[in-house]
Enzyme design. Structure first.
Site, mmCIF file in Angstrom:
data_model
loop_
_atom_site.group_PDB
_atom_site.id
_atom_site.type_symbol
_atom_site.label_atom_id
_atom_site.label_comp_id
_atom_site.label_asym_id
_atom_site.label_seq_id
_atom_site.Cartn_x
_atom_site.Cartn_y
_atom_site.Cartn_z
ATOM 1 C CB THR A 182 -0.913 0.099 1.353
ATOM 2 O OG1 THR A 182 -1.604 -1.096 1.362
ATOM 3 C CG2 THR A 182 -1.867 1.205 1.237
ATOM 4 C CB ILE B 102 5.778 -4.381 7.341
ATOM 5 C CG1 ILE B 102 6.293 -6.089 7.374
ATOM 6 C CG2 ILE B 102 5.865 -3.767 6.033
ATOM 7 C CD1 ILE B 102 5.433 -6.735 6.373
#
Length: 296
Positions: free
Chosen positions: A48, A208
């Site tokens: 994303t 992440i």
């Protein structure tokens, strides 16, 4: 049993653009070197934060090849591959070249809001089709559906190729439930910079990260300290960046981190529609904090 290579600091890599909205390949390659020099443990590409929905199929293929060549095995690569049509995801898994890629990050289906059984069957199908290990991605704030701890654990137990989950539900008790009851070779990875420290204290193996794009050395140090149980020093770094964590998302992701990278002189402050840059007030606040932290 597939092993999870995605531990420590992983960075969800942005895609730099030029003022004409074309991909700034030179800036991207410089950013990769900056990440590796900063001590990242792995890179997450085509997620994303990379604005992947705004990239064409040809651009995604070119960027994958470019990044595999640039990284050249120095750190593991986790690549996004997901969607709300299970068959389309399977076709992409079967048709793509996965050489140089160490795992796939697959997000919960968005918009059509499947049931928990639908989520299980979706990821079961992906696990059977994927030529590389699978990391699940639960981010209900974007997808509109939360994958429960029960469904995650069911998948973890039933499929050896599913090695971890990137958990971004914001529900600490749900994440703790997964950590307490998971199989030995299944890991939980934080999907939110702001809760990385507390989640590692509960047993998560890393993050992440978005902020890692700009501050890989600083954030990787916090992650490593926390993983070693040196919580005092790790907490100090966590608190230092608390305001930045909020600012990076107040105008949406990756607008905040791109503003930060621009303030540091690393990329142009460009996004592709329908995303737009941060408000001027946000940009000014980010610049002020970077100056206070002596990062420019």
């Amino acid at each position: 049993m597939a092993k999870n290579k995605f531990k420590g600091l992983g960075v969800a890599l942005v895609t730099p653009f030029k003022s004409d909205s074309s991909i700034d390949r030179e800036a991207l390659l410089r950013l990769v070197e900056y990440q590796i020099a900063g001590g990242v443990d792995f890179l997450c590409i085509m997620g994303t934060t990379a604005e992947t929905p705004c990239l064409t199929r040809a651009e995604r293929r070119e960027l994958k090849e470019l990044l595999v060549e640039k990284v050249s095995g120095r750190v593991p690569l986790l690549m996004g591959c997901g969607g709300n049509c299970t068959q389309s995801v399977v076709e992409e898994l079967e048709a793509s070249d996965w050489s140089g890629i160490d795992g796939v990050l697959s997000v919960c289906p968005m918009y059509n809001k499947p049931s928990q059984e639908g989520l299980y069957q979706h990821f079961a199908t992906i696990a059977k089709a994927s030529p590389v290990p699978v990391v699940l991605y639960n981010v209900p704030g974007r997808t509109g559906v939360n994958m429960t701890a029960e469904t995650t654990l069911r998948l973890a137990r039933d499929f050896e190729s599913i090695v971890a989950i990137k958990e971004a539900s914001g529900n600490i008790s749900q994440m703790d439930d997964i950590i307490k009851n998971k199989p030995k070779d299944f890991d939980v990875i934080s999907g939110d910079d702001g809760i990385t420290f507390p989640l590692i204290t509960l047993g998560a193996v890393g993050v992440i990260s978005v902020i890692g794009n700009a501050l890989p050395a600083e954030f990787s140090r916090m992650v490593r300290l926390a993983l070693r149980g040196e919580y005092g020093q790790a907490l100090s770094i966590h608190h230092k960046f608390a305001e930045l964590f909020k600012l990076l998302f107040v105008d949406g992701n990756p607008a905040g981190v791109k503003a930060m990278l621009h303030a540091m002189g690393l990329i142009e402050n460009q996004l592709r529609l329908p995303l737009v840059p941060t408000r001027l007030t946000t940009m000014e606040q980010i610049s002020r904090i970077l100056k206070d932290l002596h990062i420019r």
